[in-house]
Design a protein around this motif. Structure first.
Motif, short mmCIF file in Angstrom:
data_model
loop_
_atom_site.label_atom_id
_atom_site.label_comp_id
_atom_site.label_asym_id
_atom_site.label_seq_id
_atom_site.Cartn_x
_atom_site.Cartn_y
_atom_site.Cartn_z
N SER A 22 0.81 -1.21 0.00
CA SER A 22 0.00 0.00 0.00
C SER A 22 0.85 1.27 0.00
O SER A 22 0.48 2.27 -0.62
CB SER A 22 -0.95 0.00 1.20
N PHE A 163 -11.04 -2.80 1.62
CA PHE A 163 -9.78 -3.18 2.25
C PHE A 163 -9.94 -3.60 3.71
O PHE A 163 -9.14 -4.39 4.21
CB PHE A 163 -8.79 -2.00 2.19
N PHE A 471 -9.35 -9.37 1.87
CA PHE A 471 -8.41 -8.46 2.50
C PHE A 471 -8.49 -8.50 4.03
O PHE A 471 -7.48 -8.30 4.70
CB PHE A 471 -8.67 -7.02 2.05
N SER A 487 -11.76 -7.97 -2.64
CA SER A 487 -11.20 -7.13 -3.70
C SER A 487 -12.21 -6.77 -4.78
O SER A 487 -12.00 -5.82 -5.53
CB SER A 487 -10.01 -7.86 -4.36
#
Length: 499
Positions: A22, A163, A471, A487
């Protein structure tokens, strides 16, 4: 066929996000001006870059295997991605294929009745807790423990990857945060088949009006009694929301994206970590900065409270600092990682601190020592809610770790040994979470599966396959439901009481 640099940049940016990089994704996105492109990320499927690379690799292999006369000969050894982009390697493989084909035409077959001995199977290896990772099992999950799609509640609404997700500690409200610049609160208590959702839009002031920030929601956390939800965003602001979806406060002192955000147990302070190399303690009642800590020399990536007034922080500078409100320097610092430290977690007693890093190691630090107490090759970590000082004092303290090698491991920290290696996943494992009683562990992977394991036996108890890479996984306060975010923009809930 044609493509623009914006399209290539977006696919690389999305790949970095999906792979867990990230911070690299953020830097790349800024330098390549992703936000200025007109690409609708919600329409781009997960793993798009890998998919197009795989197709290109298959096309190159097809070119090699098809001869000048149009007939096909099986390619002996698959090309690697690097080989496929090297003209000399491709040309050599084509020549080898042509020579083999010619030899097949000219050499008569053997007729002496002998048969070729089969190649011996590869040697099996036994993995210990302190050496190489365990081999990944690819066998299918027993249908008797597989959760059918009819038993899962899929929550649709987000327009991009989801996320993070977190259950309210008091009620069956599930919060989720997404790349579509919104967080959502899903009410799973009254009508779980068709739950109400509140959309928390993250907006910024632009030209005197509020406009969507168009930045990822990176973190969220409920306060201790579940009355307030805090969110952190790539737009640099932290926000406090009420359970009815109204914005209570906007916290603006960071100069760049917020990577992590946590309430303390008392619920009077919020702690945040940002790309601006600082961590901040906020007064939750006023929304004001109580103290800003500037001890790191690079972006701060994660924070975790040790007590109601002290906390630890980690950074890309490879350092870990333990700080306290009102003290103008760290009360303890730990050094030993050789790459950026991605995450940190205190054990329930606040004496042992686990950290994991891009150097592919986990280290456990003690407030009574200056060096790490234990080191293993691990990526993602979570302490069990068991042991002295917890609601489950008669169970041993366990550390769960998850890795991009697709395995999950349970560790006895006192003895420094792995007690179970869980190997049903087939892709990187991004999240693990213990049930409130510590008897079960949920794991989520990019193989789209959520597995639920017994922490006592290490056996797989339940398994569910969703529609996107996982996630985050989390348990509700009663341990009856597991939430997960994916996702493909979906959030789903598994009600274990119905199984």
């Amino acid at each position: 066929m044609s493509f623009s640099s914006d399209e290539v940049n977006f696919l690389v940016y999305r790949y970095l996000q999906e792979s867990g990089f990230s911070h690299s994704a953020y830097t790349f996105g800024i330098e390549s001006h992703i936000s200025q492109s007109n690409i609708n990320g919600a329409l781009v499927p997960p793993a798009a870059l890998l998919s197009i690379l795989q197709k290109g690799l298959q096309y190159t292999e097809a070119e090699i295997s098809i001869g000048e006369d149009g007939t096909e000969q099986r390619l002996g050894e698959s090309l690697s991605l690097i080989d496929a982009v090297m003209p000399e390697v491709v040309a050599n493989r084509q020549n080898m294929q042509n020579q083999q084909k010619q030899a097949t035409k000219t050499e008569p077959p053997e007729t002496n009745g002998t048969t070729e001995e089969p190649a011996p199977p590869p040697p099996t290896t036994t993995t210990t807790a302190t050496t190489t990772p365990a081999p990944v099992e690819t066998m299918e999950v027993d249908q008797s423990i597989e959760i059918p799609a009819s038993k899962a509640t899929v929550l649709r609404g987000h327009e991009s990857e989801v996320f993070i997700c977190a259950w309210n500690p008091s009620t069956d409200l599930l919060a989720s945060g997404s790349g579509d610049s919104t967080a959502r609160i899903w009410d799973m208590s009254d009508n779980p088949a068709n739950p109400n959702q509140l959309v928390l839009r993250h907006c910024i002031q632009k030209g005197g009006t509020e406009v969507p920030s168009n930045k990822d929601v990176t973190s969220l956390d409920w306060n201790c009694d579940g009355t307030l939800l805090a969110t952190g965003s790539y737009d640099g602001y932290a926000r406090i929301w009420r359970t009815d979806g109204l914005l209570a406060s906007t916290l603006g002192q960071h100069k760049g994206p917020i990577f992590a955000l946590k309430w303390n147990k008392r619920g009077n302070y919020i702690l945040s970590a940002g790309v601006d190399k600082t961590t901040i303690i906020w007064d939750a009642a006023t929304g004001q900065c109580t103290q800003q800590f500037s001890f790191h020399s690079a972006p701060a990536l994660d924070v975790d409270w040790q007590s109601n007034q002290s906390f630890a922080s980690c950074s890309t500078d490879q350092c870990i600092h333990v700080c306290k409100l009102g003290v103008d320097k760290p009360i303890k610092s730990f050094q030993g990682h050789t790459n950026e430290v991605n995450a940190i977690k205190w054990d329930p007693q606040g004496q042992l601190l686990a950290s994991c890093s891009d150097d592919m190691t986990l280290k456990i630090w003690s407030m009574k020592q200056d060096t790490c107490a234990h080191s293993k090759e691990i990526y993602t970590i979570k302490w069990s809610p068991t042991g002295t000082g917890t609601q489950n004092p008669n169970m041993n303290l366990i550390l769960a770790s998850a890795s991009f090698d697709s395995t999950v491991r349970l560790w006895d920290v006192e003895r420094g040994v792995c007690i179970h290696t869980l190997t049903k996943h087939t892709e990187p494992v991004y999240s693990v979470a213990f049930s409130p009683d510590g008897k079960f562990l949920a794991s989520g992977s990019f193989d789209k599966c959520v597995h639920i394991w017994s922490t006592q036996s290490g056996q797989l108890v339940h398994s569910y396959k969703g529609t996107g890479g996982i996630f985050e996984v989390c348990w509700n306060s009663r341990g009856s439901k597991v939430g997960a975010s994916a996702s493909d923009g979906s959030v789903f809930v598994l009600d274990l009481r119905k199984l």
